[in-house]
Write a protein that holds these residues in place. Structure first.
Motif, PDB file in Angstrom:
ATOM      1  N   LEU A  25      26.103  14.574  -7.208  1.00  0.00           N
ATOM      2  CA  LEU A  25      24.977  14.988  -8.188  1.00  0.00           C
ATOM      3  C   LEU A  25      24.120  13.874  -9.014  1.00  0.00           C
ATOM      4  O   LEU A  25      22.755  13.751  -8.915  1.00  0.00           O
ATOM      5  N   LEU A  26      24.991  13.014  -9.605  1.00  0.00           N
ATOM      6  CA  LEU A  26      24.464  11.925 -10.446  1.00  0.00           C
ATOM      7  C   LEU A  26      23.508  10.857  -9.277  1.00  0.00           C
ATOM      8  O   LEU A  26      22.545  10.444  -9.593  1.00  0.00           O
ATOM      9  N   LEU A  27      24.354  10.759  -8.308  1.00  0.00           N
ATOM     10  CA  LEU A  27      23.606   9.554  -7.430  1.00  0.00           C
ATOM     11  C   LEU A  27      22.447  10.338  -6.633  1.00  0.00           C
ATOM     12  O   LEU A  27      21.089   9.601  -6.413  1.00  0.00           O
ATOM     13  N   ALA A  28      22.502  11.522  -6.223  1.00  0.00           N
ATOM     14  CA  ALA A  28      21.172  12.288  -5.803  1.00  0.00           C
ATOM     15  C   ALA A  28      20.340  12.332  -6.893  1.00  0.00           C
ATOM     16  O   ALA A  28      19.027  11.873  -6.359  1.00  0.00           O
ATOM     17  N   GLY A  29      20.375  12.421  -8.108  1.00  0.00           N
ATOM     18  CA  GLY A  29      19.426  12.285  -9.095  1.00  0.00           C
ATOM     19  C   GLY A  29      18.746  10.905  -9.208  1.00  0.00           C
ATOM     20  O   GLY A  29      17.496  10.830  -9.398  1.00  0.00           O
ATOM     21  N   PHE A  30      19.716   9.858  -9.107  1.00  0.00           N
ATOM     22  CA  PHE A  30      19.220   8.723  -9.243  1.00  0.00           C
ATOM     23  C   PHE A  30      18.322   8.258  -8.165  1.00  0.00           C
ATOM     24  O   PHE A  30      17.124   7.808  -8.300  1.00  0.00           O
ATOM     25  N   GLY A  31      18.742   8.814  -6.959  1.00  0.00           N
ATOM     26  CA  GLY A  31      17.951   8.629  -5.518  1.00  0.00           C
ATOM     27  C   GLY A  31      16.694   9.360  -5.678  1.00  0.00           C
ATOM     28  O   GLY A  31      15.639   8.573  -5.249  1.00  0.00           O
ATOM     29  N   LEU A  32      16.649  10.433  -6.089  1.00  0.00           N
ATOM     30  CA  LEU A  32      15.427  11.237  -6.183  1.00  0.00           C
ATOM     31  C   LEU A  32      14.381  10.589  -7.229  1.00  0.00           C
ATOM     32  O   LEU A  32      13.233  10.263  -7.039  1.00  0.00           O
ATOM     33  N   ALA A  33      15.036  10.190  -8.526  1.00  0.00           N
ATOM     34  CA  ALA A  33      14.003   9.527  -9.282  1.00  0.00           C
ATOM     35  C   ALA A  33      13.492   8.206  -8.694  1.00  0.00           C
ATOM     36  O   ALA A  33      12.285   7.860  -8.929  1.00  0.00           O
ATOM     37  N   MET A  34      14.440   7.185  -8.308  1.00  0.00           N
ATOM     38  CA  MET A  34      13.791   5.816  -7.730  1.00  0.00           C
ATOM     39  C   MET A  34      13.173   5.943  -6.667  1.00  0.00           C
ATOM     40  O   MET A  34      12.093   5.366  -6.664  1.00  0.00           O
ATOM     41  N   SER A  35      13.219   6.944  -5.705  1.00  0.00           N
ATOM     42  CA  SER A  35      12.337   7.184  -4.528  1.00  0.00           C
ATOM     43  C   SER A  35      11.101   7.747  -4.785  1.00  0.00           C
ATOM     44  O   SER A  35      10.274   7.145  -4.267  1.00  0.00           O
ATOM     45  N   THR A  36      10.990   8.392  -5.960  1.00  0.00           N
ATOM     46  CA  THR A  36       9.776   9.275  -6.266  1.00  0.00           C
ATOM     47  C   THR A  36       8.886   8.131  -6.844  1.00  0.00           C
ATOM     48  O   THR A  36       7.631   7.945  -6.681  1.00  0.00           O
ATOM     49  N   VAL A  56       9.865  11.192   1.909  1.00  0.00           N
ATOM     50  CA  VAL A  56      10.830  11.674   2.680  1.00  0.00           C
ATOM     51  C   VAL A  56      12.195  11.343   2.074  1.00  0.00           C
ATOM     52  O   VAL A  56      12.830  12.188   1.867  1.00  0.00           O
ATOM     53  N   LEU A  57      12.519  10.274   1.562  1.00  0.00           N
ATOM     54  CA  LEU A  57      13.754  10.000   1.197  1.00  0.00           C
ATOM     55  C   LEU A  57      13.946  10.870  -0.552  1.00  0.00           C
ATOM     56  O   LEU A  57      15.041  11.606  -0.851  1.00  0.00           O
ATOM     57  N   ALA A  58      12.795  10.914  -1.033  1.00  0.00           N
ATOM     58  CA  ALA A  58      12.998  11.842  -2.282  1.00  0.00           C
ATOM     59  C   ALA A  58      13.064  13.115  -1.956  1.00  0.00           C
ATOM     60  O   ALA A  58      13.969  14.094  -2.474  1.00  0.00           O
ATOM     61  N   VAL A  59      12.503  13.682  -0.877  1.00  0.00           N
ATOM     62  CA  VAL A  59      12.884  15.130  -0.396  1.00  0.00           C
ATOM     63  C   VAL A  59      14.286  15.400  -0.119  1.00  0.00           C
ATOM     64  O   VAL A  59      14.929  16.482  -0.399  1.00  0.00           O
ATOM     65  N   VAL A  60      14.889  14.409   0.659  1.00  0.00           N
ATOM     66  CA  VAL A  60      16.186  14.741   1.096  1.00  0.00           C
ATOM     67  C   VAL A  60      17.200  14.575  -0.142  1.00  0.00           C
ATOM     68  O   VAL A  60      18.102  15.494  -0.342  1.00  0.00           O
ATOM     69  N   ALA A  61      16.816  13.817  -1.227  1.00  0.00           N
ATOM     70  CA  ALA A  61      17.460  13.545  -2.292  1.00  0.00           C
ATOM     71  C   ALA A  61      17.447  15.109  -3.139  1.00  0.00           C
ATOM     72  O   ALA A  61      18.377  15.553  -3.695  1.00  0.00           O
ATOM     73  N   ALA A  62      16.171  15.528  -3.035  1.00  0.00           N
ATOM     74  CA  ALA A  62      16.119  16.772  -3.904  1.00  0.00           C
ATOM     75  C   ALA A  62      16.891  18.154  -3.189  1.00  0.00           C
ATOM     76  O   ALA A  62      17.603  18.715  -3.772  1.00  0.00           O
ATOM     77  N   VAL A  63      16.979  18.070  -1.855  1.00  0.00           N
ATOM     78  CA  VAL A  63      17.627  18.961  -1.019  1.00  0.00           C
ATOM     79  C   VAL A  63      19.195  18.843  -1.404  1.00  0.00           C
ATOM     80  O   VAL A  63      19.796  19.730  -1.580  1.00  0.00           O
ATOM     81  N   ASP A  64      19.467  17.512  -1.680  1.00  0.00           N
ATOM     82  CA  ASP A  64      21.122  17.191  -1.688  1.00  0.00           C
ATOM     83  C   ASP A  64      21.265  17.727  -3.169  1.00  0.00           C
ATOM     84  O   ASP A  64      22.540  18.322  -3.145  1.00  0.00           O
ATOM     85  N   LEU A  65      20.231  17.471  -3.982  1.00  0.00           N
ATOM     86  CA  LEU A  65      20.811  18.059  -5.479  1.00  0.00           C
ATOM     87  C   LEU A  65      20.962  19.465  -5.384  1.00  0.00           C
ATOM     88  O   LEU A  65      21.837  20.099  -6.096  1.00  0.00           O
ATOM     89  N   VAL A  68      24.416  20.334  -3.692  1.00  0.00           N
ATOM     90  CA  VAL A  68      25.485  19.751  -4.487  1.00  0.00           C
ATOM     91  C   VAL A  68      25.752  20.916  -5.732  1.00  0.00           C
ATOM     92  O   VAL A  68      26.829  21.266  -5.908  1.00  0.00           O
ATOM     93  N   GLN A  69      24.427  21.279  -6.100  1.00  0.00           N
ATOM     94  CA  GLN A  69      24.631  22.198  -7.443  1.00  0.00           C
ATOM     95  C   GLN A  69      25.209  23.354  -7.147  1.00  0.00           C
ATOM     96  O   GLN A  69      25.666  23.988  -7.717  1.00  0.00           O
ATOM     97  N   ARG A  70      24.849  23.987  -5.759  1.00  0.00           N
ATOM     98  CA  ARG A  70      25.288  25.434  -5.278  1.00  0.00           C
ATOM     99  C   ARG A  70      26.606  25.119  -5.171  1.00  0.00           C
ATOM    100  O   ARG A  70      27.548  26.412  -5.504  1.00  0.00           O
ATOM    101  N   ARG A  71      27.300  23.991  -4.618  1.00  0.00           N
ATOM    102  CA  ARG A  71      28.651  24.050  -4.354  1.00  0.00           C
ATOM    103  C   ARG A  71      29.501  23.754  -5.545  1.00  0.00           C
ATOM    104  O   ARG A  71      30.589  24.233  -5.821  1.00  0.00           O
ATOM    105  N   ARG A  72      28.911  23.178  -6.734  1.00  0.00           N
ATOM    106  CA  ARG A  72      29.509  23.270  -8.021  1.00  0.00           C
ATOM    107  C   ARG A  72      29.684  24.651  -8.572  1.00  0.00           C
ATOM    108  O   ARG A  72      30.386  24.834  -9.379  1.00  0.00           O
ATOM    109  N   ARG A  73      28.638  25.326  -8.432  1.00  0.00           N
ATOM    110  CA  ARG A  73      28.806  26.554  -9.016  1.00  0.00           C
ATOM    111  C   ARG A  73      29.758  27.576  -8.132  1.00  0.00           C
ATOM    112  O   ARG A  73      30.353  28.067  -8.840  1.00  0.00           O
ATOM    113  N   ALA A  74      29.762  27.273  -6.736  1.00  0.00           N
ATOM    114  CA  ALA A  74      30.761  27.923  -6.155  1.00  0.00           C
ATOM    115  C   ALA A  74      32.235  27.741  -6.538  1.00  0.00           C
ATOM    116  O   ALA A  74      33.378  28.422  -6.767  1.00  0.00           O
ATOM    117  N   ARG A  75      32.333  26.329  -6.831  1.00  0.00           N
ATOM    118  CA  ARG A  75      33.676  25.858  -7.336  1.00  0.00           C
ATOM    119  C   ARG A  75      33.898  26.490  -8.782  1.00  0.00           C
ATOM    120  O   ARG A  75      35.292  26.757  -9.180  1.00  0.00           O
TER     121      ARG A  75
END
Length: 88
Positions: A25-36, A56-65, A68-75
């Motif tokens: 989650l942290l890495l995807a957030g960083f990737g989203l911010a930097m790519s944007t 496109v990389l920013a969109v991929v990072a947003a989807v990953d966010l 990951v958040q849905r998997r964290r909630r399920a956990r």
């Protein structure tokens, strides 16, 4: 077929893989911010192909966010008393 609950200290198995969701989650957030930011800078400097690639990389990072958040909630639903560090 019933599955056994995984012991607390055990990391992952073939049936139930282990992933560091908080770190992802942290890495995807960083990737989203930097790519944007870099996509905006590339667009302003007149390099549209780079802006598109970074967009496109920013969109991929947003989807990953979202994933990951849905998997964290399920956990959390599965183990509400669990305490998770950044790397768990």
């Amino acid at each position: 077929m019933a599955t056994k609950a995984q012991p607390r200290g055990r990391r992952g198995t073939h049936d139930r893989p282990y992933t560091a969701l908080n770190l992802r989650l942290l890495l995807a957030g960083f990737g989203l911010a930097m790519s944007t930011i870099l996509a905006i800078l590339a667009a302003r400097s007149g390099v549209p192909w780079l802006a598109v690639v970074l967009g496109v990389l920013a969109v991929v990072a947003a989807v990953d966010l979202v994933v990951v958040q849905r998997r964290r909630r399920a956990r959390r639903r599965e183990d509400p008393q669990g305490r998770y560090s950044l790397f768990e």
